[in-house]
Design a protein around this motif. Structure first.
Motif, PDB file in Angstrom:
ATOM      1  N   GLU A  53      44.211  50.694  54.356  1.00 28.33           N
ATOM      2  CA  GLU A  53      45.122  49.523  54.461  1.00 28.33           C
ATOM      3  C   GLU A  53      44.592  48.590  55.882  1.00 28.33           C
ATOM      4  O   GLU A  53      44.860  49.215  56.876  1.00 28.33           O
ATOM      5  CB  GLU A  53      46.568  49.643  54.490  1.00 28.33           C
ATOM      6  N   ASP A  54      44.111  47.326  55.603  1.00 31.10           N
ATOM      7  CA  ASP A  54      43.655  46.750  56.607  1.00 31.10           C
ATOM      8  C   ASP A  54      44.335  45.250  56.670  1.00 31.10           C
ATOM      9  O   ASP A  54      43.871  44.299  55.645  1.00 31.10           O
ATOM     10  CB  ASP A  54      42.152  46.680  56.612  1.00 31.10           C
ATOM     11  N   GLU A  55      45.133  44.777  57.636  1.00 28.53           N
ATOM     12  CA  GLU A  55      45.608  43.568  57.620  1.00 28.53           C
ATOM     13  C   GLU A  55      46.443  43.187  56.146  1.00 28.53           C
ATOM     14  O   GLU A  55      46.453  42.241  55.743  1.00 28.53           O
ATOM     15  CB  GLU A  55      44.632  42.555  57.772  1.00 28.53           C
ATOM     16  N   GLY A  56      47.033  44.341  55.749  1.00 26.15           N
ATOM     17  CA  GLY A  56      47.817  44.049  54.662  1.00 26.15           C
ATOM     18  C   GLY A  56      47.277  44.237  53.310  1.00 26.15           C
ATOM     19  O   GLY A  56      47.835  44.205  52.112  1.00 26.15           O
ATOM     20  N   GLU A  57      45.763  44.404  53.321  1.00 22.53           N
ATOM     21  CA  GLU A  57      45.162  44.590  52.146  1.00 22.53           C
ATOM     22  C   GLU A  57      44.773  45.873  51.906  1.00 22.53           C
ATOM     23  O   GLU A  57      44.258  46.483  52.750  1.00 22.53           O
ATOM     24  CB  GLU A  57      43.804  43.813  52.124  1.00 22.53           C
ATOM     25  N   VAL A  58      45.202  46.546  50.663  1.00 19.79           N
ATOM     26  CA  VAL A  58      44.981  48.007  50.457  1.00 19.79           C
ATOM     27  C   VAL A  58      43.784  47.939  49.495  1.00 19.79           C
ATOM     28  O   VAL A  58      43.306  47.333  48.388  1.00 19.79           O
ATOM     29  CB  VAL A  58      46.008  48.569  49.554  1.00 19.79           C
ATOM     30  N   SER A  59      42.604  49.039  49.701  1.00 18.42           N
ATOM     31  CA  SER A  59      41.777  49.373  49.236  1.00 18.42           C
ATOM     32  C   SER A  59      41.550  50.878  49.001  1.00 18.42           C
ATOM     33  O   SER A  59      42.282  51.536  49.674  1.00 18.42           O
ATOM     34  CB  SER A  59      40.429  48.488  49.578  1.00 18.42           C
ATOM     35  N   TYR A  60      40.385  51.145  48.017  1.00 17.90           N
ATOM     36  CA  TYR A  60      40.459  52.751  47.699  1.00 17.90           C
ATOM     37  C   TYR A  60      39.109  53.042  47.727  1.00 17.90           C
ATOM     38  O   TYR A  60      38.129  52.332  47.225  1.00 17.90           O
ATOM     39  CB  TYR A  60      40.939  52.974  46.457  1.00 17.90           C
ATOM     40  N   ALA A  61      38.600  54.059  48.578  1.00 19.18           N
ATOM     41  CA  ALA A  61      37.087  54.362  48.619  1.00 19.18           C
ATOM     42  C   ALA A  61      36.954  55.702  47.988  1.00 19.18           C
ATOM     43  O   ALA A  61      37.671  56.690  48.177  1.00 19.18           O
ATOM     44  CB  ALA A  61      36.710  54.441  50.224  1.00 19.18           C
ATOM     45  N   ILE A  62      35.913  55.959  47.096  1.00 18.80           N
ATOM     46  CA  ILE A  62      35.545  57.169  46.325  1.00 18.80           C
ATOM     47  C   ILE A  62      34.569  57.661  47.029  1.00 18.80           C
ATOM     48  O   ILE A  62      33.388  56.976  47.344  1.00 18.80           O
ATOM     49  CB  ILE A  62      35.392  56.947  44.928  1.00 18.80           C
ATOM     50  N   HIS A  63      34.240  58.911  47.502  1.00 17.32           N
ATOM     51  CA  HIS A  63      33.358  59.935  48.086  1.00 17.32           C
ATOM     52  C   HIS A  63      33.003  60.625  47.022  1.00 17.32           C
ATOM     53  O   HIS A  63      33.728  61.504  46.681  1.00 17.32           O
ATOM     54  CB  HIS A  63      33.657  60.533  48.999  1.00 17.32           C
ATOM     55  N   MET A  64      31.867  60.687  46.098  1.00 16.73           N
ATOM     56  CA  MET A  64      31.430  61.635  45.006  1.00 16.73           C
ATOM     57  C   MET A  64      30.435  62.145  45.463  1.00 16.73           C
ATOM     58  O   MET A  64      29.315  61.762  45.910  1.00 16.73           O
ATOM     59  CB  MET A  64      30.929  60.563  43.798  1.00 16.73           C
ATOM     60  N   THR A  65      30.307  63.642  45.050  1.00 13.73           N
ATOM     61  CA  THR A  65      29.506  64.652  45.255  1.00 13.73           C
ATOM     62  C   THR A  65      28.674  64.867  44.020  1.00 13.73           C
ATOM     63  O   THR A  65      29.418  65.443  43.141  1.00 13.73           O
ATOM     64  CB  THR A  65      29.953  65.624  46.273  1.00 13.73           C
ATOM     65  N   VAL A  66      27.303  65.052  44.128  1.00 11.99           N
ATOM     66  CA  VAL A  66      26.911  65.482  42.847  1.00 11.99           C
ATOM     67  C   VAL A  66      25.722  66.489  43.485  1.00 11.99           C
ATOM     68  O   VAL A  66      25.000  66.273  44.350  1.00 11.99           O
ATOM     69  CB  VAL A  66      25.913  64.480  42.183  1.00 11.99           C
ATOM     70  N   LEU A  67      25.958  68.070  42.881  1.00 12.44           N
ATOM     71  CA  LEU A  67      24.936  68.923  43.709  1.00 12.44           C
ATOM     72  C   LEU A  67      23.640  69.000  42.836  1.00 12.44           C
ATOM     73  O   LEU A  67      23.719  68.526  41.692  1.00 12.44           O
ATOM     74  CB  LEU A  67      25.775  70.265  43.095  1.00 12.44           C
ATOM     75  N   GLU A  68      22.612  69.465  43.535  1.00 10.51           N
ATOM     76  CA  GLU A  68      21.335  69.076  43.015  1.00 10.51           C
ATOM     77  C   GLU A  68      21.086  70.296  41.781  1.00 10.51           C
ATOM     78  O   GLU A  68      20.446  69.849  40.783  1.00 10.51           O
ATOM     79  CB  GLU A  68      20.394  69.420  44.035  1.00 10.51           C
ATOM     80  N   GLU A  69      21.732  71.397  41.893  1.00  9.55           N
ATOM     81  CA  GLU A  69      21.878  72.169  40.844  1.00  9.55           C
ATOM     82  C   GLU A  69      22.520  71.451  39.419  1.00  9.55           C
ATOM     83  O   GLU A  69      22.249  72.432  38.442  1.00  9.55           O
ATOM     84  CB  GLU A  69      22.717  73.466  41.233  1.00  9.55           C
ATOM     85  N   ASP A  70      23.464  70.712  39.593  1.00  8.53           N
ATOM     86  CA  ASP A  70      23.789  70.110  38.377  1.00  8.53           C
ATOM     87  C   ASP A  70      22.898  68.982  37.731  1.00  8.53           C
ATOM     88  O   ASP A  70      23.182  68.574  36.619  1.00  8.53           O
ATOM     89  CB  ASP A  70      25.166  69.480  38.699  1.00  8.53           C
ATOM     90  N   LEU A  71      21.678  68.858  38.405  1.00 14.40           N
ATOM     91  CA  LEU A  71      20.968  67.844  37.943  1.00 14.40           C
ATOM     92  C   LEU A  71      20.071  68.518  36.711  1.00 14.40           C
ATOM     93  O   LEU A  71      19.782  69.413  36.932  1.00 14.40           O
ATOM     94  CB  LEU A  71      19.933  67.234  39.005  1.00 14.40           C
ATOM     95  N   PRO A  72      19.561  67.661  35.562  1.00 17.25           N
ATOM     96  CA  PRO A  72      18.750  68.048  34.705  1.00 17.25           C
ATOM     97  C   PRO A  72      17.288  68.665  35.413  1.00 17.25           C
ATOM     98  O   PRO A  72      17.114  67.950  36.332  1.00 17.25           O
ATOM     99  CB  PRO A  72      18.462  67.093  33.618  1.00 17.25           C
ATOM    100  N   PRO A  73      16.588  69.534  34.669  1.00 15.82           N
ATOM    101  CA  PRO A  73      15.273  70.023  35.147  1.00 15.82           C
ATOM    102  C   PRO A  73      14.501  68.727  35.530  1.00 15.82           C
ATOM    103  O   PRO A  73      14.502  67.671  34.813  1.00 15.82           O
ATOM    104  CB  PRO A  73      15.095  71.109  34.328  1.00 15.82           C
ATOM    105  N   ALA A  74      13.652  68.901  36.488  1.00 12.37           N
ATOM    106  CA  ALA A  74      12.534  67.867  36.686  1.00 12.37           C
ATOM    107  C   ALA A  74      11.481  67.772  35.695  1.00 12.37           C
ATOM    108  O   ALA A  74      11.317  68.848  35.011  1.00 12.37           O
ATOM    109  CB  ALA A  74      12.007  67.920  38.157  1.00 12.37           C
ATOM    110  N   LYS A  75      11.003  66.798  35.374  1.00 12.98           N
ATOM    111  CA  LYS A  75       9.841  66.679  34.451  1.00 12.98           C
ATOM    112  C   LYS A  75       8.526  66.945  34.871  1.00 12.98           C
ATOM    113  O   LYS A  75       8.287  66.789  36.146  1.00 12.98           O
ATOM    114  CB  LYS A  75       9.996  65.562  33.505  1.00 12.98           C
TER     115      LYS A  75
END
Length: 75
Positions: A53-75
């Motif tokens: 909350e800054d000067e009466g305005e509310v916002s929401y920030a998302i911090h998303m984590t993706v682990l390398e082990e969850d990525l599909p295999p490299a081609k």
């Protein structure tokens, strides 16, 4: 960063599901005070949500984590 009410969490979940096209997305209240609100997809936590909350305005920030082990295999 401020704490989020249960109403805010519910409204944010509706908004994010619509914006991201993901009905399996949930915004979960922290299990106890002092912990972050969690963002999950199909029950798997993928990040955290923070309220600002800054000067009466509310916002929401998302911090998303993706682990390398969850990525599909490299081609």
């Amino acid at each position: 960063m401020g704490a989020m009410s249960s109403s805010e969490i519910s409204r944010l979940q509706v908004c994010l599901r619509r914006l991201l096209g993901s009905p399996g997305l949930t915004v979960n209240a922290p299990p106890r005070a002092g912990l972050s609100v969690e963002l999950a997809v199909n029950g798997e936590v993928v990040g955290t949500v923070h309220r600002d909350e800054d000067e009466g305005e509310v916002s929401y920030a998302i911090h998303m984590t993706v682990l390398e082990e969850d990525l599909p295999p490299a081609k």
